[in-house]
Design a protein around this motif. Structure first.
Motif, PDB file in Angstrom:
ATOM      1  N   ARG A 103       0.827  -1.226   0.000  1.00 28.33           N
ATOM      2  CA  ARG A 103       0.000   0.000   0.000  1.00 28.33           C
ATOM      3  C   ARG A 103       0.844   1.251   0.000  1.00 28.33           C
ATOM      4  NH1 ARG A 103      -4.482  -1.497   4.578  1.00 28.33           N
ATOM      5  NH2 ARG A 103      -5.276  -3.282   3.448  1.00 28.33           N
ATOM      6  N   LEU A 104       0.307   2.263  -0.643  1.00 25.66           N
ATOM      7  CA  LEU A 104       0.874   3.599  -0.501  1.00 25.66           C
ATOM      8  C   LEU A 104      -0.223   4.470   0.092  1.00 25.66           C
ATOM      9  CD1 LEU A 104       2.744   4.164  -3.922  1.00 25.66           C
ATOM     10  CD2 LEU A 104       3.739   3.573  -1.711  1.00 25.66           C
ATOM     11  N   HIS A 189       2.588   3.340   7.204  1.00 25.40           N
ATOM     12  CA  HIS A 189       3.186   4.688   7.301  1.00 25.40           C
ATOM     13  C   HIS A 189       4.664   4.655   7.688  1.00 25.40           C
ATOM     14  CE1 HIS A 189      -0.698   6.397   6.821  1.00 25.40           C
ATOM     15  NE2 HIS A 189      -1.064   6.464   8.073  1.00 25.40           N
ATOM     16  N   VAL A 190       5.380   3.604   7.292  1.00 29.81           N
ATOM     17  CA  VAL A 190       6.711   3.412   7.891  1.00 29.81           C
ATOM     18  C   VAL A 190       7.663   4.583   7.648  1.00 29.81           C
ATOM     19  CG1 VAL A 190       7.678   2.002   6.009  1.00 29.81           C
ATOM     20  CG2 VAL A 190       8.535   1.724   8.319  1.00 29.81           C
ATOM     21  N   VAL A 191       7.671   5.129   6.446  1.00 33.83           N
ATOM     22  CA  VAL A 191       8.643   6.192   6.176  1.00 33.83           C
ATOM     23  C   VAL A 191       8.293   7.445   6.993  1.00 33.83           C
ATOM     24  CG1 VAL A 191       9.661   7.675   4.399  1.00 33.83           C
ATOM     25  CG2 VAL A 191       9.176   5.283   3.876  1.00 33.83           C
ATOM     26  N   LEU A 205       5.967  12.497  -0.226  1.00 31.35           N
ATOM     27  CA  LEU A 205       6.595  11.180  -0.316  1.00 31.35           C
ATOM     28  C   LEU A 205       6.309  10.572  -1.685  1.00 31.35           C
ATOM     29  CD1 LEU A 205       8.237   9.100   1.271  1.00 31.35           C
ATOM     30  CD2 LEU A 205       6.098   8.121   2.087  1.00 31.35           C
TER      31      LEU A 205
HETATM   32  N1  URA Z   1       5.683   4.860   4.091  1.00 38.83           N
HETATM   33  C1  URA Z   1       4.773   5.813   4.351  1.00 38.83           C
HETATM   34  O1  URA Z   1       4.830   6.475   5.360  1.00 38.83           O
HETATM   35  N2  URA Z   1       3.803   6.002   3.441  1.00 38.83           N
HETATM   36  C2  URA Z   1       3.716   5.317   2.292  1.00 38.83           C
HETATM   37  O2  URA Z   1       2.804   5.558   1.495  1.00 38.83           O
HETATM   38  C3  URA Z   1       4.688   4.330   2.045  1.00 38.83           C
HETATM   39  C4  URA Z   1       5.655   4.114   2.957  1.00 38.83           C
END
Ligand code: URA
Length: 238
Positions: A103-104, A189-191, A205
């Motif tokens: 997912r994004l 939401h990892v990034v 992002l």
């Molecule tokens: N990490 C995120 O925070 N959002 C994304 O959509 C993908 C990876």
């Protein structure tokens, strides 16, 4: 000739998710070679004659699309607010059985792979197989090289440590930093969460790539169909 679990067979016929297909079975709507099979877990011969609500169904060939996702499109089906999901960006005739790999977020742009191949999807999305995803994040503040490199040691989130972050490059853009990083985690939401954990915030992002596959030549909102072999070689999957 091979054997396959009935719910998997149905999902390969484009009849929806594995879960939805399980319901078709338990509701007694599926027959195999003339007999209703309403128990989960039965394995059937792939050459069987399978009917759903009395209509014959057949396995669809695997297809693979890469899409450069624009903002405002979601990666989950059946949104209560009726927002458009990524598969609707692919022409209607190809859509049955397709789903996005991973997912994004709604506000993230970039590469999303869309397929009906559950096995390949699992190998790309699951961190166990270590396929890296490359993101370009525009973050708050002028982060230093030291701060960014420290992230490579691991970043602690409330759900545990994220390891395997690689900072590829960065540049300061006025009072922000554009950071290109690689990560094989697929947590929610990892990034955004790893930057928050180190005291910054993601404003924009973009997922640039999965393995060595990228959407650099695909315009935002456009897609192209690609072959499985290309995915396997670009993602170094055996
Ligand atoms: N990490 C995120 O925070 N959002 C994304 O959509 C993908 C990876």
């Amino acid at each position: 000739m091979g054997f396959i679990r009935l719910q998997r067979y149905l999902s390969r016929c484009g009849l929806g998710s594995r879960r939805g297909c399980e319901e078709l079975i338990t509701q007694g709507r599926v027959s195999v070679n003339g007999e209703v099979l309403d128990e989960l877990g039965s394995a059937i011969d792939e050459d069987s004659r399978v009917l759903v609500d009395g209509r014959k169904v057949t396995v669809l060939p695997h297809r693979y699309f890469i899409l450069n996702k624009p903002k405002g499109i979601i990666c989950v089906r059946d949104d209560p607010r009726g927002r458009r999901w990524v598969v609707d960006m692919i022409p209607k005739e190809f859509r049955p059985g397709l789903f996005p790999v991973g997912r994004l977020d709604i506000d993230t742009t970039g590469l999303i792979l869309i397929t009906n191949d559950g096995d390949l999807s699992n190998r790309i999305a699951h961190p166990r197989y270590g396929v890296e995803k490359e993101y370009v994040a525009l973050v708050k503040g002028n982060m230093t090289e030291g701060e960014l490199k420290a992230m490579e040691e691991g970043v602690m989130l409330d759900t545990g440590m994220v390891k395997g972050i690689r900072i590829i490059s960065f540049e300061h853009v006025e009072d922000r930093t554009s950071v290109t990083l690689r990560i094989h985690e697929g947590r929610y939401h990892v990034v955004k969460r790893i930057f928050l954990a180190v005291g910054s915030r993601v404003y924009e992002l973009h997922r640039r790539g999965i393995g060595e596959l990228n959407v650099d030549d695909v315009e935002v909102g456009s897609w192209k169909e690609i072959g499985k072999d290309l995915i396997l070689s670009k993602c170094k999957i055996e």
